[in-house]
Scaffold this motif. Structure first.
Motif, PDB file in Angstrom:
ATOM      1  N   MET A   1       0.859  -1.183   0.000  1.00 28.73           N
ATOM      2  CA  MET A   1       0.000   0.000   0.000  1.00 28.73           C
ATOM      3  C   MET A   1       0.897   1.235   0.000  1.00 28.73           C
ATOM      4  N   LEU A   2       0.592   2.191  -0.857  1.00 30.93           N
ATOM      5  CA  LEU A   2       1.490   3.337  -1.006  1.00 30.93           C
ATOM      6  C   LEU A   2       1.265   4.409   0.064  1.00 30.93           C
ATOM      7  N   LYS A   3       0.004   4.679   0.342  1.00 32.54           N
ATOM      8  CA  LYS A   3      -0.313   5.702   1.360  1.00 32.54           C
ATOM      9  C   LYS A   3      -1.811   5.664   1.629  1.00 32.54           C
ATOM     10  N   ILE A   4      -2.250   6.372   2.670  1.00 28.90           N
ATOM     11  CA  ILE A   4      -3.692   6.585   2.838  1.00 28.90           C
ATOM     12  C   ILE A   4      -4.077   7.627   1.798  1.00 28.90           C
ATOM     13  N   GLU A   5      -4.908   7.227   0.822  1.00 21.60           N
ATOM     14  CA  GLU A   5      -5.302   8.145  -0.251  1.00 21.60           C
ATOM     15  C   GLU A   5      -6.382   9.092   0.255  1.00 21.60           C
ATOM     16  N   HIS A   6      -7.417   8.479   0.911  1.00 29.96           N
ATOM     17  CA  HIS A   6      -8.428   9.332   1.550  1.00 29.96           C
ATOM     18  C   HIS A   6      -9.104   8.629   2.708  1.00 29.96           C
ATOM     19  N   LEU A   7      -9.735   9.444   3.538  1.00 31.78           N
ATOM     20  CA  LEU A   7     -10.623   8.940   4.591  1.00 31.78           C
ATOM     21  C   LEU A   7     -12.030   9.298   4.149  1.00 31.78           C
ATOM     22  N   GLY A   8     -12.930   8.323   4.143  1.00 32.83           N
ATOM     23  CA  GLY A   8     -14.321   8.573   3.760  1.00 32.83           C
ATOM     24  C   GLY A   8     -15.157   8.851   4.993  1.00 32.83           C
ATOM     25  N   ILE A   9     -15.892   9.941   4.965  1.00 29.60           N
ATOM     26  CA  ILE A   9     -16.746  10.320   6.085  1.00 29.60           C
ATOM     27  C   ILE A   9     -18.186  10.442   5.589  1.00 29.60           C
ATOM     28  N   VAL A  82      -2.919   2.079  -4.189  1.00 35.31           N
ATOM     29  CA  VAL A  82      -2.057   0.965  -4.589  1.00 35.31           C
ATOM     30  C   VAL A  82      -1.549   1.220  -6.007  1.00 35.31           C
ATOM     31  N   GLU A  83      -0.428   0.589  -6.317  1.00 30.79           N
ATOM     32  CA  GLU A  83       0.196   0.764  -7.624  1.00 30.79           C
ATOM     33  C   GLU A  83      -0.570  -0.030  -8.685  1.00 30.79           C
ATOM     34  N   ASN A  84      -0.930  -1.274  -8.310  1.00 25.98           N
ATOM     35  CA  ASN A  84      -1.582  -2.183  -9.258  1.00 25.98           C
ATOM     36  C   ASN A  84      -2.749  -2.857  -8.545  1.00 25.98           C
ATOM     37  N   ILE A  85      -3.958  -2.370  -8.799  1.00 24.01           N
ATOM     38  CA  ILE A  85      -5.105  -2.818  -8.001  1.00 24.01           C
ATOM     39  C   ILE A  85      -5.404  -4.307  -8.223  1.00 24.01           C
ATOM     40  N   GLU A  86      -5.236  -4.791  -9.447  1.00 22.80           N
ATOM     41  CA  GLU A  86      -5.561  -6.201  -9.689  1.00 22.80           C
ATOM     42  C   GLU A  86      -4.604  -7.116  -8.941  1.00 22.80           C
ATOM     43  N   ALA A  87      -3.330  -6.769  -8.932  1.00 26.82           N
ATOM     44  CA  ALA A  87      -2.334  -7.572  -8.200  1.00 26.82           C
ATOM     45  C   ALA A  87      -2.628  -7.542  -6.701  1.00 26.82           C
ATOM     46  N   GLY A 107     -14.424   4.615  -9.250  1.00 30.85           N
ATOM     47  CA  GLY A 107     -14.659   5.436  -8.075  1.00 30.85           C
ATOM     48  C   GLY A 107     -14.666   6.904  -8.475  1.00 30.85           C
ATOM     49  N   ALA A 108     -14.578   7.765  -7.475  1.00 29.89           N
ATOM     50  CA  ALA A 108     -14.507   9.199  -7.745  1.00 29.89           C
ATOM     51  C   ALA A 108     -13.057   9.577  -8.041  1.00 29.89           C
ATOM     52  N   ASP A 109     -12.862  10.789  -8.552  1.00 28.42           N
ATOM     53  CA  ASP A 109     -11.527  11.377  -8.652  1.00 28.42           C
ATOM     54  C   ASP A 109     -10.572  10.550  -9.524  1.00 28.42           C
ATOM     55  N   ASN A 110     -11.124   9.967 -10.621  1.00 27.01           N
ATOM     56  CA  ASN A 110     -10.280   9.253 -11.589  1.00 27.01           C
ATOM     57  C   ASN A 110      -9.598   8.006 -11.021  1.00 27.01           C
ATOM     58  N   LYS A 111     -10.373   7.236 -10.232  1.00 29.11           N
ATOM     59  CA  LYS A 111      -9.802   6.045  -9.590  1.00 29.11           C
ATOM     60  C   LYS A 111     -10.556   4.773  -9.955  1.00 29.11           C
ATOM     61  N   LEU A 112      -9.814   3.662  -9.954  1.00 21.98           N
ATOM     62  CA  LEU A 112     -10.415   2.328  -9.948  1.00 21.98           C
ATOM     63  C   LEU A 112     -10.390   1.875  -8.499  1.00 21.98           C
ATOM     64  N   VAL A 113     -11.486   1.288  -8.025  1.00 19.55           N
ATOM     65  CA  VAL A 113     -11.557   0.958  -6.599  1.00 19.55           C
ATOM     66  C   VAL A 113     -12.045  -0.461  -6.349  1.00 19.55           C
ATOM     67  N   CYS A 114     -11.697  -0.966  -5.163  1.00 20.31           N
ATOM     68  CA  CYS A 114     -12.207  -2.254  -4.692  1.00 20.31           C
ATOM     69  C   CYS A 114     -12.350  -2.153  -3.171  1.00 20.31           C
ATOM     70  N   PHE A 115     -13.471  -2.690  -2.636  1.00 20.79           N
ATOM     71  CA  PHE A 115     -13.702  -2.647  -1.192  1.00 20.79           C
ATOM     72  C   PHE A 115     -13.488  -4.026  -0.566  1.00 20.79           C
ATOM     73  N   CYS A 129      -7.512   1.859  -3.936  1.00 18.00           N
ATOM     74  CA  CYS A 129      -7.732   2.654  -5.145  1.00 18.00           C
ATOM     75  C   CYS A 129      -6.449   2.859  -5.929  1.00 18.00           C
ATOM     76  N   GLN A 130      -6.633   2.859  -7.225  1.00 15.94           N
ATOM     77  CA  GLN A 130      -5.515   3.044  -8.157  1.00 15.94           C
ATOM     78  C   GLN A 130      -5.900   4.121  -9.161  1.00 15.94           C
ATOM     79  N   GLU A 131      -5.007   5.024  -9.391  1.00 14.82           N
ATOM     80  CA  GLU A 131      -5.201   6.071 -10.411  1.00 14.82           C
ATOM     81  C   GLU A 131      -5.440   5.385 -11.753  1.00 14.82           C
ATOM     82  N   LYS A 132      -6.472   5.871 -12.491  1.00 11.12           N
ATOM     83  CA  LYS A 132      -6.689   5.317 -13.839  1.00 11.12           C
ATOM     84  C   LYS A 132      -5.579   5.813 -14.751  1.00 11.12           C
ATOM     85  N   ARG A 133      -5.052   4.882 -15.539  1.00 10.08           N
ATOM     86  CA  ARG A 133      -3.958   5.263 -16.456  1.00 10.08           C
ATOM     87  C   ARG A 133      -4.486   5.376 -17.880  1.00 10.08           C
ATOM     88  N   GLY A 134      -3.838   6.220 -18.640  1.00 17.20           N
ATOM     89  CA  GLY A 134      -4.111   6.314 -20.069  1.00 17.20           C
ATOM     90  C   GLY A 134      -5.400   7.038 -20.421  1.00 17.20           C
TER      91      GLY A 134
END
Ligand SMILES: C[C@@H](C(=O)O)C(=O)SCCNC(=O)CCNC(=O)[C@H](O)C(C)(C)COP(=O)(O)OP(=O)(O)OC[C@H]1O[C@@H](n2cnc3c(N)ncnc32)[C@H](O)[C@@H]1OP(=O)(O)O
Ligand SMILES: [Co+2]
Length: 134
Positions: A1-9, A82-87, A107-115, A129-134
């Motif tokens: 995991m790279l960092k806490i991207e966001h906290l959902g409230i 995360v760098e690679n959400i599927e992995a 997800g929001a903010d140009n992300k692919l997400v999994c819960f 969450c992973q930033e969408k590429r391309g």
């Protein structure tokens, strides 16, 4: 995991909570975005390297509507970048964590997400969450 991207409230009304968090954080909301598939309207604040995501339900079946009804307003999830959400999904599934979606979703903010189900993570709902590429 790279960092806490966001906290959902989870909140009842963005109209009330956005000005409140603007005062609290002393920074403007930089974006609001609806995610129809999750039944939410979101509002984002930058706090250092991470974000705060306020979530208001837009329909009764929304996970946020259920949560607010049961528990009231409050911290709903922690999202890790995360760098690679599927992995990462494969790695966590193999360890026995329960994924709530089998394929990454938008997800929001140009992300692919999994819960991950909170019952397998000590009662904390986790979002990858992973930033969408391309
Ligand atoms: C836009 C996007 C983004 O950032 O890009 C987002 O964040 S969208 C954010 C909104 N989307 C999501 O949350 C999607 C993932 N969430 C879900 O699929 C659901 O909310 C579940 C987490 C599976 C819970 O749904 P379910 O219908 O099973 O609800 P339920 O009320 O019967 O709850 C089952 C058990 O989980 C607990 N529970 C429910 N939500 C919880 C939460 N956020 N944190 C911790 N525990 C939670 C309940 O208290 C209950 O525990 P007991 O059994 O002990 O009573
Ligand atoms: Co989120």
């Amino acid at each position: 995991m790279l960092k806490i991207e966001h906290l959902g409230i989870a909140v009842k009304k963005l109209q009330d909570s956005v000005p409140l968090f603007e005062q609290l954080l002393n920074t403007p909301c930089y974006k609001t975005e609806g995610v129809e598939s999750e039944g939410v309207m979101t509002a984002f604040f930058q706090t250092g390297d991470s974000k705060i995501e306020l979530l208001e339900a837009t329909k009764p079946e929304s996970p946020i509507a259920k949560f607010v009804e049961k528990k009231g307003e409050g911290i709903h999830h922690i999202a890790f970048e995360v760098e690679n959400i599927e992995a990462e999904m494969k790695r966590l599934a193999a360890l026995g964590f329960e994924l709530l979606n089998e394929v990454p979703k938008n997800g929001a903010d140009n992300k692919l997400v999994c819960f991950l189900h909170p019952k397998t993570t000590n009662g904390v709902l986790i979002e990858l969450c992973q930033e969408k590429r391309g």
